[in-house]
Design a protein around this motif. Structure first.
Motif, PDB file in Angstrom:
ATOM      1  N   THR A  31      28.275  36.383  21.095  1.00 19.05           N
ATOM      2  CA  THR A  31      28.016  36.326  19.670  1.00 19.05           C
ATOM      3  C   THR A  31      29.521  35.879  19.350  1.00 19.05           C
ATOM      4  OG1 THR A  31      28.098  38.608  19.941  1.00 19.05           O
ATOM      5  CG2 THR A  31      26.243  37.791  19.743  1.00 19.05           C
ATOM      6  N   THR A  32      30.714  36.271  20.517  1.00 18.96           N
ATOM      7  CA  THR A  32      32.343  35.616  20.536  1.00 18.96           C
ATOM      8  C   THR A  32      32.038  34.678  21.315  1.00 18.96           C
ATOM      9  OG1 THR A  32      32.183  38.143  18.744  1.00 18.96           O
ATOM     10  CG2 THR A  32      33.796  36.307  19.867  1.00 18.96           C
ATOM     11  N   MET A  33      33.337  34.678  21.766  1.00 21.73           N
ATOM     12  CA  MET A  33      33.713  33.690  22.215  1.00 21.73           C
ATOM     13  C   MET A  33      34.960  33.586  22.054  1.00 21.73           C
ATOM     14  SD  MET A  33      33.202  31.665  24.697  1.00 21.73           S
ATOM     15  CE  MET A  33      31.434  31.283  25.209  1.00 21.73           C
ATOM     16  N   PHE A  34      36.344  32.914  22.794  1.00 21.17           N
ATOM     17  CA  PHE A  34      37.671  33.019  22.167  1.00 21.17           C
ATOM     18  C   PHE A  34      37.700  31.477  23.682  1.00 21.17           C
ATOM     19  CE2 PHE A  34      37.828  37.025  21.093  1.00 21.17           C
ATOM     20  CZ  PHE A  34      36.999  37.886  21.719  1.00 21.17           C
ATOM     21  N   LEU A  46      45.730  32.573  22.420  1.00 23.69           N
ATOM     22  CA  LEU A  46      44.985  32.540  22.108  1.00 23.69           C
ATOM     23  C   LEU A  46      45.162  31.564  20.885  1.00 23.69           C
ATOM     24  CD1 LEU A  46      41.541  33.570  21.484  1.00 23.69           C
ATOM     25  CD2 LEU A  46      43.886  35.010  20.480  1.00 23.69           C
ATOM     26  N   MET A  47      43.407  30.759  20.327  1.00 19.48           N
ATOM     27  CA  MET A  47      43.871  30.089  19.155  1.00 19.48           C
ATOM     28  C   MET A  47      42.780  30.373  18.222  1.00 19.48           C
ATOM     29  SD  MET A  47      43.725  26.194  21.809  1.00 19.48           S
ATOM     30  CE  MET A  47      43.151  25.340  20.388  1.00 19.48           C
ATOM     31  N   ALA A  48      42.112  31.005  18.356  1.00 17.61           N
ATOM     32  CA  ALA A  48      40.608  31.220  17.814  1.00 17.61           C
ATOM     33  C   ALA A  48      39.506  31.943  18.310  1.00 17.61           C
ATOM     34  CB  ALA A  48      40.037  29.859  17.255  1.00 17.61           C
ATOM     35  N   ALA A  56      34.851  30.165  12.252  1.00 14.81           N
ATOM     36  CA  ALA A  56      35.684  30.922  13.394  1.00 14.81           C
ATOM     37  C   ALA A  56      36.817  31.898  12.162  1.00 14.81           C
ATOM     38  CB  ALA A  56      35.876  29.729  14.570  1.00 14.81           C
ATOM     39  N   THR A  57      37.604  31.901  13.067  1.00 17.82           N
ATOM     40  CA  THR A  57      38.562  32.502  12.794  1.00 17.82           C
ATOM     41  C   THR A  57      39.619  32.215  13.874  1.00 17.82           C
ATOM     42  OG1 THR A  57      37.901  34.934  12.446  1.00 17.82           O
ATOM     43  CG2 THR A  57      39.897  35.059  12.565  1.00 17.82           C
ATOM     44  N   TYR A  58      41.051  31.699  13.199  1.00 19.36           N
ATOM     45  CA  TYR A  58      41.858  30.720  13.708  1.00 19.36           C
ATOM     46  C   TYR A  58      43.086  31.675  13.899  1.00 19.36           C
ATOM     47  CZ  TYR A  58      39.431  26.417  13.879  1.00 19.36           C
ATOM     48  OH  TYR A  58      38.199  26.103  13.684  1.00 19.36           O
ATOM     49  N   GLU A  59      43.687  31.363  14.958  1.00 18.38           N
ATOM     50  CA  GLU A  59      45.497  31.982  14.615  1.00 18.38           C
ATOM     51  C   GLU A  59      46.822  31.559  14.037  1.00 18.38           C
ATOM     52  OE1 GLU A  59      45.959  35.074  16.903  1.00 18.38           O
ATOM     53  OE2 GLU A  59      43.642  35.143  16.818  1.00 18.38           O
ATOM     54  N   GLN A  60      47.404  32.116  14.108  1.00 21.53           N
ATOM     55  CA  GLN A  60      48.808  31.879  12.326  1.00 21.53           C
ATOM     56  C   GLN A  60      48.963  30.221  13.596  1.00 21.53           C
ATOM     57  OE1 GLN A  60      51.512  34.063  12.111  1.00 21.53           O
ATOM     58  NE2 GLN A  60      52.220  33.149  10.586  1.00 21.53           N
ATOM     59  N   GLY A  61      49.314  28.684  13.120  1.00 16.47           N
ATOM     60  CA  GLY A  61      49.594  27.883  13.051  1.00 16.47           C
ATOM     61  C   GLY A  61      49.046  26.708  14.235  1.00 16.47           C
ATOM     62  N   GLU A  63      45.743  24.456  13.541  1.00 15.34           N
ATOM     63  CA  GLU A  63      45.255  24.023  12.438  1.00 15.34           C
ATOM     64  C   GLU A  63      43.444  23.669  12.610  1.00 15.34           C
ATOM     65  OE1 GLU A  63      48.556  20.265  13.361  1.00 15.34           O
ATOM     66  OE2 GLU A  63      46.933  20.165  11.933  1.00 15.34           O
ATOM     67  N   LYS A  64      42.767  24.655  11.748  1.00 16.06           N
ATOM     68  CA  LYS A  64      41.638  24.065  11.815  1.00 16.06           C
ATOM     69  C   LYS A  64      40.762  23.186  11.705  1.00 16.06           C
ATOM     70  CE  LYS A  64      40.794  25.572   7.539  1.00 16.06           C
ATOM     71  NZ  LYS A  64      40.614  26.956   6.090  1.00 16.06           N
ATOM     72  N   ASP A  65      40.919  22.255  10.832  1.00 13.51           N
ATOM     73  CA  ASP A  65      40.647  20.895  10.746  1.00 13.51           C
ATOM     74  C   ASP A  65      41.397  19.949  12.072  1.00 13.51           C
ATOM     75  OD1 ASP A  65      41.811  20.785   7.689  1.00 13.51           O
ATOM     76  OD2 ASP A  65      39.651  21.624   7.925  1.00 13.51           O
ATOM     77  N   LYS A  66      42.137  20.519  12.752  1.00 14.99           N
ATOM     78  CA  LYS A  66      42.244  19.410  13.781  1.00 14.99           C
ATOM     79  C   LYS A  66      41.331  20.351  15.309  1.00 14.99           C
ATOM     80  CE  LYS A  66      44.789  17.201  16.139  1.00 14.99           C
ATOM     81  NZ  LYS A  66      45.610  15.991  16.620  1.00 14.99           N
ATOM     82  N   PHE A  67      41.364  21.071  14.843  1.00 17.07           N
ATOM     83  CA  PHE A  67      40.338  22.143  16.514  1.00 17.07           C
ATOM     84  C   PHE A  67      39.218  22.638  16.067  1.00 17.07           C
ATOM     85  CE2 PHE A  67      43.768  21.281  19.522  1.00 17.07           C
ATOM     86  CZ  PHE A  67      45.065  21.512  18.891  1.00 17.07           C
ATOM     87  N   LEU A  68      38.334  22.151  15.357  1.00 17.88           N
ATOM     88  CA  LEU A  68      37.236  22.412  14.797  1.00 17.88           C
ATOM     89  C   LEU A  68      36.240  23.182  16.031  1.00 17.88           C
ATOM     90  CD1 LEU A  68      35.783  18.854  13.393  1.00 17.88           C
ATOM     91  CD2 LEU A  68      37.240  21.491  12.672  1.00 17.88           C
ATOM     92  N   ILE A  69      35.843  24.526  15.539  1.00 20.47           N
ATOM     93  CA  ILE A  69      35.099  25.517  16.526  1.00 20.47           C
ATOM     94  C   ILE A  69      33.630  25.124  16.204  1.00 20.47           C
ATOM     95  CG2 ILE A  69      34.668  27.162  17.336  1.00 20.47           C
ATOM     96  CD1 ILE A  69      37.954  27.550  17.596  1.00 20.47           C
ATOM     97  N   ASN A  70      32.404  25.597  16.922  1.00 22.82           N
ATOM     98  CA  ASN A  70      31.068  25.936  16.427  1.00 22.82           C
ATOM     99  C   ASN A  70      30.593  26.600  17.672  1.00 22.82           C
ATOM    100  OD1 ASN A  70      28.100  24.662  16.873  1.00 22.82           O
ATOM    101  ND2 ASN A  70      28.956  24.128  14.796  1.00 22.82           N
ATOM    102  N   HIS A  71      30.010  27.279  16.758  1.00 25.78           N
ATOM    103  CA  HIS A  71      29.305  28.389  17.391  1.00 25.78           C
ATOM    104  C   HIS A  71      27.987  28.319  16.893  1.00 25.78           C
ATOM    105  CE1 HIS A  71      30.440  31.840  20.123  1.00 25.78           C
ATOM    106  NE2 HIS A  71      28.726  31.780  20.224  1.00 25.78           N
ATOM    107  N   ALA A  72      26.941  27.599  16.999  1.00 25.90           N
ATOM    108  CA  ALA A  72      25.612  27.591  16.326  1.00 25.90           C
ATOM    109  C   ALA A  72      25.059  27.952  16.793  1.00 25.90           C
ATOM    110  CB  ALA A  72      25.408  25.855  16.251  1.00 25.90           C
ATOM    111  N   SER A  73      24.245  28.756  18.491  1.00 24.05           N
ATOM    112  CA  SER A  73      23.783  29.150  19.409  1.00 24.05           C
ATOM    113  C   SER A  73      24.489  30.640  19.773  1.00 24.05           C
ATOM    114  CB  SER A  73      23.178  28.211  19.452  1.00 24.05           C
ATOM    115  OG  SER A  73      23.503  28.086  21.391  1.00 24.05           O
ATOM    116  N   LEU A  74      23.745  31.674  20.562  1.00 28.29           N
ATOM    117  CA  LEU A  74      24.285  32.605  21.318  1.00 28.29           C
ATOM    118  C   LEU A  74      24.636  32.152  22.295  1.00 28.29           C
ATOM    119  CD1 LEU A  74      21.923  36.053  20.194  1.00 28.29           C
ATOM    120  CD2 LEU A  74      23.744  35.280  19.720  1.00 28.29           C
ATOM    121  N   THR A  75      24.736  30.819  23.545  1.00 26.88           N
ATOM    122  CA  THR A  75      24.834  30.892  23.545  1.00 26.88           C
ATOM    123  C   THR A  75      25.183  29.485  24.415  1.00 26.88           C
ATOM    124  OG1 THR A  75      23.173  29.330  24.695  1.00 26.88           O
ATOM    125  CG2 THR A  75      22.702  31.882  24.928  1.00 26.88           C
ATOM    126  N   LEU A  76      26.026  28.995  22.896  1.00 27.11           N
ATOM    127  CA  LEU A  76      27.219  27.798  23.553  1.00 27.11           C
ATOM    128  C   LEU A  76      27.971  27.715  22.216  1.00 27.11           C
ATOM    129  CD1 LEU A  76      27.460  24.823  24.160  1.00 27.11           C
ATOM    130  CD2 LEU A  76      25.708  23.582  22.428  1.00 27.11           C
TER     131      LEU A  76
END
Lengths: 115, 114
Positions: A31-34, A46-48, A56-61, A63-76
């Protein structure tokens, strides 16, 4: 148990293109991926944190538009580096909480080189 | 947030001798302290971990000690072998449960001299 498979292991791309890195939990539901970034001879930063079904929750500094994170399923979970530049060249590593014991399981990492 | 300091950055020991790597952390609420070994081009591999309710843990040649009062923990490798050569990272989790990521130290490059 608790294996995270990360692909690709190495990728070279041209400046301006986008690259997608995938991390799959093979024998459990994550359910969570770092997502971490590691520069040569440096530590893991840690980036996000991605959570299945939510933003996703991004760490300070980072860029969320630069590093797009998708966690659409429980295994990917995927990290897409958009409009990559040479300074984005780095080692990217994913990690998920181990469901079988307190701790974490790490992917094998992706070496990204932007030319 | 949590801050983890690790020393030394490089450690060279003779094969068969012991190696000690030390880390300090800043957040007294941290409760989980793993140590990872990383070889070139690979992801980190857990070698040992310790939780805040324990002062020492040992697994064959590897041991970890934790001093909660002083907020420091150490990795001890005895009878070092050439295959122990790698970069070692300490880490701390600054809250309860696996929903929080780890804060890593800067790493120690351990060199085992034959």
């Amino acid at each position: 148990g608790a294996v995270v498979s990360q692909h690709p292991s190495r990728v070279i791309c041209k400046s301006g293109t986008s690259v997608k890195i995938e991390c799959r939990s093979l024998d459990f539901q994550a359910t969570t991926m770092f997502w971490y970034r590691q520069f040569p001879k440096k530590s893991l930063m840690l980036m996000a944190t991605s959570n299945e079904g939510s933003k996703a929750t991004y760490e300070q500094g980072v860029e969320k538009d630069k590093f797009l994170i998708n966690h659409a399923s429980l295994t990917l979970s995927t990290l897409t580096v958009t409009s990559a530049h040479p300074e984005d060249s780095s080692f990217y590593i994913c990690s998920a909480p181990n469901p079988y014991e307190d701790g974490y399981t790490f992917g094998s990492g992706t070496r990204l080189t932007v030319v | 947030g949590e801050n983890v300091e690790q020393h030394p950055s490089t450690l060279s020991v003779q094969e068969g001798d012991s190696a000690v790597i030390k880390c300090t952390y800043s957040d007294s609420a941290s409760n989980y302290f793993p140590w990872y070994k990383q070889e070139l081009g690979k992801g980190p591999q857990l070698i040992i971990d310790i939780r805040s309710n324990v002062g020492e843990k040992k697994d064959q040649r590897i041991a970890v000690t934790l001093n909660k009062t002083a907020k420091h923990f150490s990795l001890h490798i005895t009878e070092t072998q050439p295959e122990d050569s790698a970069v070692y990272f300490c880490a701390a989790r600054h809250s309860g449960g696996g929903a929080d990521g780890l804060t890593f130290g800067k790493g120690t490059h351990l060199i085992i001299q034959p």
